[in-house]
Design a protein around this motif. Structure first.
Motif, PDB file in Angstrom:
ATOM      1  N   ALA A 189     -41.925   4.329 115.654  1.00 55.10           N
ATOM      2  CA  ALA A 189     -42.525   3.014 115.897  1.00 55.10           C
ATOM      3  C   ALA A 189     -41.457   2.066 116.432  1.00 55.10           C
ATOM      4  CB  ALA A 189     -43.116   2.478 114.597  1.00 55.10           C
ATOM      5  N   ASN A 190     -41.879   0.900 116.862  1.00 54.86           N
ATOM      6  CA  ASN A 190     -40.939  -0.106 117.353  1.00 54.86           C
ATOM      7  C   ASN A 190     -39.844  -0.402 116.329  1.00 54.86           C
ATOM      8  OD1 ASN A 190     -42.341  -0.432 119.783  1.00 54.86           O
ATOM      9  ND2 ASN A 190     -43.631  -2.041 118.940  1.00 54.86           N
ATOM     10  N   ASP A 238     -44.041  -3.603 114.759  1.00 53.89           N
ATOM     11  CA  ASP A 238     -44.783  -2.397 115.117  1.00 53.89           C
ATOM     12  C   ASP A 238     -46.128  -2.757 115.725  1.00 53.89           C
ATOM     13  OD1 ASP A 238     -42.778  -0.729 114.195  1.00 53.89           O
ATOM     14  OD2 ASP A 238     -43.660  -0.537 112.197  1.00 53.89           O
ATOM     15  N   ILE A 239     -46.502  -2.026 116.750  1.00 51.89           N
ATOM     16  CA  ILE A 239     -47.816  -2.123 117.378  1.00 51.89           C
ATOM     17  C   ILE A 239     -48.353  -0.703 117.452  1.00 51.89           C
ATOM     18  CG2 ILE A 239     -49.071  -2.717 119.487  1.00 51.89           C
ATOM     19  CD1 ILE A 239     -46.922  -4.883 120.007  1.00 51.89           C
ATOM     20  N   ASP A 240     -49.574  -0.507 116.962  1.00 52.73           N
ATOM     21  CA  ASP A 240     -50.162   0.833 116.954  1.00 52.73           C
ATOM     22  C   ASP A 240     -50.102   1.467 118.339  1.00 52.73           C
ATOM     23  OD1 ASP A 240     -50.741   0.611 114.276  1.00 52.73           O
ATOM     24  OD2 ASP A 240     -52.862   0.160 114.570  1.00 52.73           O
ATOM     25  N   GLY A 241     -49.660   2.726 118.368  1.00 57.95           N
ATOM     26  CA  GLY A 241     -49.682   3.504 119.602  1.00 57.95           C
ATOM     27  C   GLY A 241     -48.499   3.288 120.522  1.00 57.95           C
ATOM     28  N   GLU A 242     -47.456   2.576 120.062  1.00 59.28           N
ATOM     29  CA  GLU A 242     -46.293   2.402 120.928  1.00 59.28           C
ATOM     30  C   GLU A 242     -45.001   2.503 120.135  1.00 59.28           C
ATOM     31  OE1 GLU A 242     -46.806  -1.627 122.599  1.00 59.28           O
ATOM     32  OE2 GLU A 242     -45.070  -2.200 121.397  1.00 59.28           O
ATOM     33  N   GLY A 243     -43.920   2.720 120.876  1.00 59.14           N
ATOM     34  CA  GLY A 243     -42.602   2.830 120.265  1.00 59.14           C
ATOM     35  C   GLY A 243     -41.640   3.542 121.198  1.00 59.14           C
ATOM     36  N   HIS A 244     -40.827   4.402 120.623  1.00 54.92           N
ATOM     37  CA  HIS A 244     -39.846   5.154 121.397  1.00 54.92           C
ATOM     38  C   HIS A 244     -39.645   6.498 120.709  1.00 54.92           C
ATOM     39  CE1 HIS A 244     -37.599   2.961 118.289  1.00 54.92           C
ATOM     40  NE2 HIS A 244     -36.780   4.005 118.281  1.00 54.92           N
ATOM     41  N   ALA A 245     -38.801   7.330 121.279  1.00 52.15           N
ATOM     42  CA  ALA A 245     -38.522   8.643 120.698  1.00 52.15           C
ATOM     43  C   ALA A 245     -37.053   8.722 120.310  1.00 52.15           C
ATOM     44  CB  ALA A 245     -38.863   9.745 121.702  1.00 52.15           C
ATOM     45  N   HIS A 246     -36.753   9.612 119.386  1.00 57.05           N
ATOM     46  CA  HIS A 246     -35.378   9.950 119.053  1.00 57.05           C
ATOM     47  C   HIS A 246     -35.178  11.416 119.449  1.00 57.05           C
ATOM     48  CE1 HIS A 246     -34.918   6.662 115.713  1.00 57.05           C
ATOM     49  NE2 HIS A 246     -35.143   6.158 116.917  1.00 57.05           N
ATOM     50  N   VAL A 247     -34.066  11.698 120.109  1.00 61.87           N
ATOM     51  CA  VAL A 247     -33.742  13.050 120.570  1.00 61.87           C
ATOM     52  C   VAL A 247     -32.619  13.582 119.694  1.00 61.87           C
ATOM     53  CG1 VAL A 247     -32.931  14.436 122.510  1.00 61.87           C
ATOM     54  CG2 VAL A 247     -34.420  12.456 122.923  1.00 61.87           C
ATOM     55  N   TYR A 248     -32.793  14.808 119.204  1.00 62.19           N
ATOM     56  CA  TYR A 248     -31.818  15.451 118.327  1.00 62.19           C
ATOM     57  C   TYR A 248     -31.381  16.790 118.919  1.00 62.19           C
ATOM     58  CZ  TYR A 248     -33.682  12.169 114.892  1.00 62.19           C
ATOM     59  OH  TYR A 248     -34.085  11.027 114.245  1.00 62.19           O
ATOM     60  N   VAL A 249     -30.112  17.108 118.729  1.00 61.35           N
ATOM     61  CA  VAL A 249     -29.580  18.422 119.078  1.00 61.35           C
ATOM     62  C   VAL A 249     -29.011  19.013 117.795  1.00 61.35           C
ATOM     63  CG1 VAL A 249     -27.846  19.681 120.413  1.00 61.35           C
ATOM     64  CG2 VAL A 249     -29.090  17.782 121.473  1.00 61.35           C
TER      65      VAL A 249
END
Length: 164
Positions: free
Chosen positions: A142-143, A100-111
């Protein structure tokens, strides 16, 4: 001969079932990803190595806290276009499943509460949505895939659409 074939088939069914149960009990998912094996996660520290999707990273509120807004619009040809606008957060696909690095990562999309995909950028095309009232939501992660929270509130956004 018929009896031998029947016994073979029964053994195959029970043996396969036992194999699935043993694999699942040891953290192996059937998408080829072993959640129990730290070497699959590319990081040394315990939180990332465990790849625990349920262990959130809680951050304090403030001007630097991450946030997210989303819009969902019908695509002129077919499907839907999802626009994700994070605040104080940068998409970092090159670091997914790493430290983990503060302020970065990805998103998860849900339906409707079911995970559809990981998202590594601001735009996503969704081919189709189920009919009726549908909730599309996005969470920032987070990452290490841990969900981000600010003062114990998930960093996420949701929109409701009526699909006819």
């Amino acid at each position: 001969m018929a009896r031998s074939l029947a016994l073979f088939a029964i053994g195959l069914v029970f043996g396969s079932g036992a194999g699935f149960v043993v694999a699942a009990a040891n953290g192996v998912t059937f998408d080829g990803h072993d959640h129990g094996d730290p070497s699959h996660h590319g990081a040394a520290h315990a939180e990332t190595a465990a790849h625990d999707h349920s262990s959130a990273i809680n951050l304090p509120a403030g001007a630097d806290a991450p946030g997210v807004e989303i819009t969902l619009t019908p695509d002129p040809m077919a499907g839907w276009n999802l626009h994700v606008v994070p605040q104080n957060f940068q998409f970092s696909p090159q670091n997914a499943s790493k430290t983990d690095i503060d302020g970065e990562g990805h998103a998860h999309v849900y339906v409707n509460g079911q995970k559809l995909a990981r998202l590594y950028g601001n735009w996503m095309h969704i081919d189709q949505l189920p009919q009726g009232e549908v909730e599309v939501s996005v969470s920032l992660n987070a990452n290490s895939h841990s969900p981000l929270m600010v003062d114990n509130v998930p960093v996420s956004a949701a929109v409701m659409v009526q699909v006819d």
